[in-house]
Design an enzyme around this catalytic site. Structure first.
Site, PDB file in Angstrom:
ATOM      1  N   ASP A 152       0.882  -1.172   0.000  1.00 17.09           N
ATOM      2  CA  ASP A 152       0.000   0.000   0.000  1.00 17.09           C
ATOM      3  C   ASP A 152       0.918   1.219   0.000  1.00 17.09           C
ATOM      4  O   ASP A 152       2.136   1.083   0.122  1.00 17.09           O
ATOM      5  CB  ASP A 152      -0.919   0.000   1.238  1.00 17.09           C
ATOM      6  CG  ASP A 152      -2.259   0.676   0.944  1.00 17.09           C
ATOM      7  OD1 ASP A 152      -2.238   1.822   0.453  1.00 17.09           O
ATOM      8  OD2 ASP A 152      -3.304   0.065   1.196  1.00 17.09           O
ATOM      9  N   HIS A 229      -3.802   2.317  -4.791  1.00 15.73           N
ATOM     10  CA  HIS A 229      -3.051   2.164  -3.540  1.00 15.73           C
ATOM     11  C   HIS A 229      -1.616   1.745  -3.851  1.00 15.73           C
ATOM     12  O   HIS A 229      -1.048   0.904  -3.158  1.00 15.73           O
ATOM     13  CB  HIS A 229      -3.722   1.122  -2.624  1.00 15.73           C
ATOM     14  CG  HIS A 229      -4.934   1.656  -1.915  1.00 15.73           C
ATOM     15  ND1 HIS A 229      -4.854   2.419  -0.781  1.00 15.73           N
ATOM     16  CD2 HIS A 229      -6.246   1.550  -2.201  1.00 15.73           C
ATOM     17  CE1 HIS A 229      -6.077   2.750  -0.382  1.00 15.73           C
ATOM     18  NE2 HIS A 229      -6.927   2.245  -1.225  1.00 15.73           N
ATOM     19  N   GLU A 285     -10.835   1.404  -4.242  1.00 11.94           N
ATOM     20  CA  GLU A 285     -10.639   2.855  -4.137  1.00 11.94           C
ATOM     21  C   GLU A 285      -9.735   3.458  -5.225  1.00 11.94           C
ATOM     22  O   GLU A 285      -8.945   4.348  -4.937  1.00 11.94           O
ATOM     23  CB  GLU A 285     -10.087   3.217  -2.742  1.00 11.94           C
ATOM     24  CG  GLU A 285     -11.033   2.806  -1.636  1.00 11.94           C
ATOM     25  CD  GLU A 285     -10.554   3.189  -0.237  1.00 11.94           C
ATOM     26  OE1 GLU A 285     -11.370   3.711   0.519  1.00 11.94           O
ATOM     27  OE2 GLU A 285      -9.360   2.959   0.093  1.00 11.94           O
TER      28      GLU A 285
END
Ligand SMILES: [Zn+2]
Length: 645
Positions: A152, A229, A285
């Site tokens: 991440d 990410h 996301e």
């Protein structure tokens, strides 16, 4: 209160009976238990006879156990079954400390095959020892999947031979805490730089961990995030982003073949290392902004005939799925992988709620449920003023426990696609290993029971007693656990509700209800239901404007008090109103200002705060207008009730 008294009572029983413990302490609750007369007393180790049978009800993880005054007999068809029987026995004997156990027969098997716990090692790195310790605890409670979030923005955590900059650079940052790093310029630094924080697992570390987990019948599922990410990757290898510049992109460039070369090389090493049937590819996301203007991404869209960037995401996921499938493995991804068309064999991990999971099930995909409202252990587990800083929210043990994964809206012929549940601990605010452990236990017990036990065997009160007992044992074994015995719980008024003169009365909205946090709509402010520790509990109504309402009491009424409580949590942009005006009227046309209540809470305080904007008065009126002015900081206003007395 009744619950607290009962718990104390049961604790007393436990300590009195600590010499004869039985299946009543076991988490997760076994499928079927019969208590028999007598006790089995042993001195050193319990006498255990193991019988391997060909078939046993409940599948390969099932077991049968009989305790008689002479000893313990375990029947199972596999090593896993025997292992789980031993875990049950281990709990009944308090890890061998209790020398007398109740005679009984236990028939046990899991409800779901996937019983997961998630570890975020990117935001804060965790040692191999920490992971082993959690694996031990998982095994005790018959959990069988550890999902490790290895990559991440906050750091890459796995040795990849083909791309050494991932661990020489993207695994390190100048700040120890995620919070400082996030608030700063979000840069990385060289391994070995003075003060560098971070770390990564070597392949040797992973092999050691895998061996340890396999011995406890736990599979480790590695997660490599894509397409988003991925800031840390794109800082180390900027050519993989749309801008080709470090610190610009979050997503891989989907138009660039080099991105696929990278991902396939990384996944090849991951697949060589981890035997897991699932490889988690993230998928959550993605902002997709750069894809809209990137020439290569636009070219890809043109060639493929795409009209939305969502299709670029699904293009990447589908290509990666094909690659992973070609190696004999399956992909699993967060529910955003549904956007733009789901890869044909993908398993979906539903986190934004359960809708994504239900949709995927009806399309014939396997699903793991991990809805944030019940399964996100990064939310605080007790009254926020008593707990370490967290990302917000409120998720006590009871709420995790009451989660029921099978919903009425699920198509009955697709329920077999629901493979299990998982609890997730994102670690933005969880710096130390001890803190992480504290966030897991006991809430992971609740998830373990939901995953293993039949719904008819679940009982909250009984579970809490078993949890208290299990926590004592874990504490003795050196775990840092939450102090459930002294839990404060939900806001007191939120537990009891509130009687007042406006309860059940009509509310006229002078400014309309907004879409984001409608709570229970037009009845929210006069339903007697008081908000809890979090604005997302459907009890607080949220506004990105003033809140301006008039309560119609139905008849002329003596009024001595008008008030409403607001919350402030500056992190997510929730503020106190600048001021509140309280007006009253007999006819609903001519209003008299009773008082203006000004805010005195500083917006520099990061804590979760509550303030009642109220006035004591001596009025006679039918209508009460309560007008809260939006903070000059903008952001949300949250109000739960307009109280009139
Ligand atoms: Zn691009």
């Amino acid at each position: 209160m009744r619950r607290i008294l009962l718990s104390l009572f049961c604790l007393a029983i436990y300590s009195l009976q600590s010499l004869a413990q039985g299946p009543h302490v076991v988490i997760p609750a076994p499928a079927d238990v019969h208590i028999a007369d007598g006790k089995y007393v042993y001195t050193d180790k319990p006498e255990v006879r193991i019988v391997t049978v060909r078939n046993i009800e409940g599948g390969p993880e099932a077991y049968f156990m009989k305790v008689t005054p002479k000893g313990v007999t375990i029947k199972a068809s596999t090593d896993v079954g025997v292992f789980y029987a031993r875990q049950t026995l281990r709990q009944m004997t308090g890890n061998g400390k209790v020398k007398e156990i109740q005679c009984c027969e236990i028939k046990d098997f899991p409800r779901f095959p996937y019983r997961g716990l998630h570890v975020d090692v990117s935001r804060h790195f965790r040692s191999v020892d920490f992971l082993k310790k959690q694996i031990d605890a998982m095994a005790r409670f018959k959990m069988n999947r550890m999902h490790i979030h290895l990559t991440d923005a906050a750091g890459w955590r796995l040795q990849i031979d083909a791309y050494p900059r991932l661990t020489d650079f993207a695994a390190w940052r100048p700040q120890t805490t995620w919070k400082e790093w996030w608030a700063g310029d979000r840069k990385y630094c060289e391994k070995g730089a003075p003060g560098a924080y971070g770390g990564y697992y070597t392949k040797e570390d992973i092999r050691e961990l895998l061996e340890y987990a396999a011995a406890r019948h736990i599979q480790i599922i590695p997660e490599i995030e894509l397409p988003s990410h991925s800031e840390e990757v794109l800082a180390a290898y900027p050519e993989l982003g749309c801008s080709s510049e470090a610190y610009k992109d979050s997503e891989f460039c989907v138009g660039n073949e080099t991105s696929f070369e990278f991902l396939e090389a990384v996944l090849t090493e991951v697949i060589d290392l981890f035997p897991s049937e699932y490889i988690h590819i993230g998928g959550d996301e993605a902002g997709k902004q750069h894809w809209k203007t990137c020439e290569k991404c636009q070219q890809r869209m043109l060639e493929e005939g795409f009209d939305s960037v969502d299709q670029l995401q699904s293009y990447m996921v589908q290509r990666i799925e094909k690659f992973v499938n070609s190696k004999g493995r399956k992909i699993i991804g967060w529910d955003e992988i549904l956007d733009g068309g789901l890869a044909p064999n993908a398993t979906v991990m539903s986190w934004r709620g359960t809708e994504g999971g239900i949709k995927a099930m009806s399309m014939g995909h396997d699903v793991i449920m991990t809805p944030g409202r019940y399964c996100y252990l990064d939310h605080t587990q007790d009254a926020p003023f008593r707990e370490p800083e967290s990302i917000g929210g409120y998720l006590p043990l009871d709420t995790v426990y009451v989660y029921e994964p099978v919903e009425a809206t699920m198509p009955a012929d697709r329920i077999h696609h629901l493979k299990g549940v998982q609890a997730n601990l994102w670690s933005e605010y969880v710096v130390s290993d001890e803190h992480a452990e504290y966030m897991y236990w006991p809430r992971a017990f609740a998830l373990a029971e939901t995953a293993w036990s039949l719904p008819q065997n679940k009982n909250l009160e009984d579970f809490r007693n078993r949890a208290l007992h299990a926590l004592e044992v874990m504490k003795e074994d050196g775990y840092s656990v939450f102090d459930l015995k002294n839990e404060y719980g939900e806001r007191k008024l939120a537990q009891t509700g509130l009687e007042h003169k406006a309860k059940g009365k009509t509310v006229i909205y002078n400014k309309p209800i907004q879409q984001w946090y409608p709570a229970s709509g037009e009845t929210t402010f006069t339903d007697g239901v008081i908000g809890g520790w979090t604005y997302s509990d459907n009890r607080w109504q949220g506004f990105l404007s003033d809140i301006d309402v008039t309560v119609d009491l139905g008849e002329i009424t003596d009024i001595s008090y008008v008030g409403g409580t607001f919350m402030q949590l500056v992190g997510p942009g929730v503020f106190m109103p600048e001021k509140v005006d309280v007006w009253v009227s007999e006819n609903g046309v001519d209003f008299t200002l009773v008082s203006t209540i000004w805010n005195d809470i500083s917006t520099s305080n990061p804590d979760l705060l509550f303030k009642s904007f109220d006035v004591v008065c001596d009025c006679v009126a039918r209508y009460v207008r309560y007008h809260a002015y939006r903070s000059p900081m903008r952001g949300f206003l949250f109000l739960d009730e307009v109280v009139v007395n």
